[in-house]
Write an enzyme that holds these catalytic residues in place. Sequence first.
Site, short mmCIF file in Angstrom:
data_model
loop_
_atom_site.label_atom_id
_atom_site.label_comp_id
_atom_site.label_asym_id
_atom_site.label_seq_id
_atom_site.Cartn_x
_atom_site.Cartn_y
_atom_site.Cartn_z
N GLU A 50 0.88 -1.27 -0.12
CA GLU A 50 0.07 -0.24 -0.19
C GLU A 50 0.91 1.02 0.09
OE1 GLU A 50 -2.66 1.10 -0.54
OE2 GLU A 50 -4.49 0.26 0.48
N ASP A 51 0.23 2.57 -0.53
CA ASP A 51 1.01 3.55 -0.36
C ASP A 51 0.71 4.41 0.93
OD1 ASP A 51 -1.63 3.97 -0.98
OD2 ASP A 51 -1.41 5.80 -2.01
N ASP A 59 -4.29 5.06 6.38
CA ASP A 59 -4.80 6.17 7.04
C ASP A 59 -5.69 5.86 8.34
OD1 ASP A 59 -5.29 8.94 7.42
OD2 ASP A 59 -6.43 9.00 5.56
N PHE A 85 -2.31 16.44 5.12
CA PHE A 85 -2.83 15.62 3.77
C PHE A 85 -1.71 15.71 2.63
CE2 PHE A 85 -5.05 15.25 -0.40
CZ PHE A 85 -5.97 14.20 -0.13
N ARG A 115 -0.14 12.24 -8.58
CA ARG A 115 0.49 10.95 -8.29
C ARG A 115 2.02 10.92 -8.70
NH1 ARG A 115 -3.62 7.22 -6.63
NH2 ARG A 115 -5.57 7.59 -7.58
#
Length: 180
Positions: free
Chosen positions: A98-99, A102, A151, A164
């Site tokens: 995963e990036d 959260d 964010f 991205r």
Amino acid sequence: MREDIAQVLVTGEQIKQRVKELGEAISRDYEGKDLLVVGILKGAIIFLADLVREITIPITLDFMAVSSYGSGTSSSGVVRILKDLEVPVEDKHVLIVEDIVDTGLTLKYLLDNLRARQPLSLKCCTILDKPERRLVDVQIDYRGFCIPDYFVVGYGLDYNQKYRHLPDICVLKPEVYRRS
Ligand code: PRP
Ligand code: MN
Ligand code: MG
């Protein structure tokens, strides 16, 4: 585009060094094992591409695409599979890539879903972890960086599908997401 960025949080160079360490750890831990690396579209693709090139043992690659309902800067918790794995996993050690973790809702769903398919083992690797935002408890086996509740975009992470391709992990100016 750069005018939308408030701050570079993690540079491409720092990422490169950390990804190398993660690749080495994974190569060590899965030596002699049949490892399936599962990239989670779309966010994980940049990290995945860098990570697998630092892995020195044989692996296979597959992808899942999941979507949480709703858009904006946070996920809703309702997850749906848009693209599934192409192969069964009972004979494989599975590593989810995963990036970012959260709230943890996406990863929790993926772990539950894949665990039900009874792989030989199931672990996860994320380049970013934002623990302050966690809503559900998930175990992270390989973590690149722990970050505060900013964010962030870049290195695969998007805001409304943009940013991205930025090579650094960047903090977006609040007015950019307040605008929409
Ligand atoms: C993002 C990110 C993780 C997930 C993390 O994906 O890539 O997959 O949200 O958030 P959570 O821990 O709160 O669930 P997103 O749903 O935005 O899709 P994308 O990867 O295509 O950007
Ligand atoms: Mn994602
Ligand atoms: Mg996203």
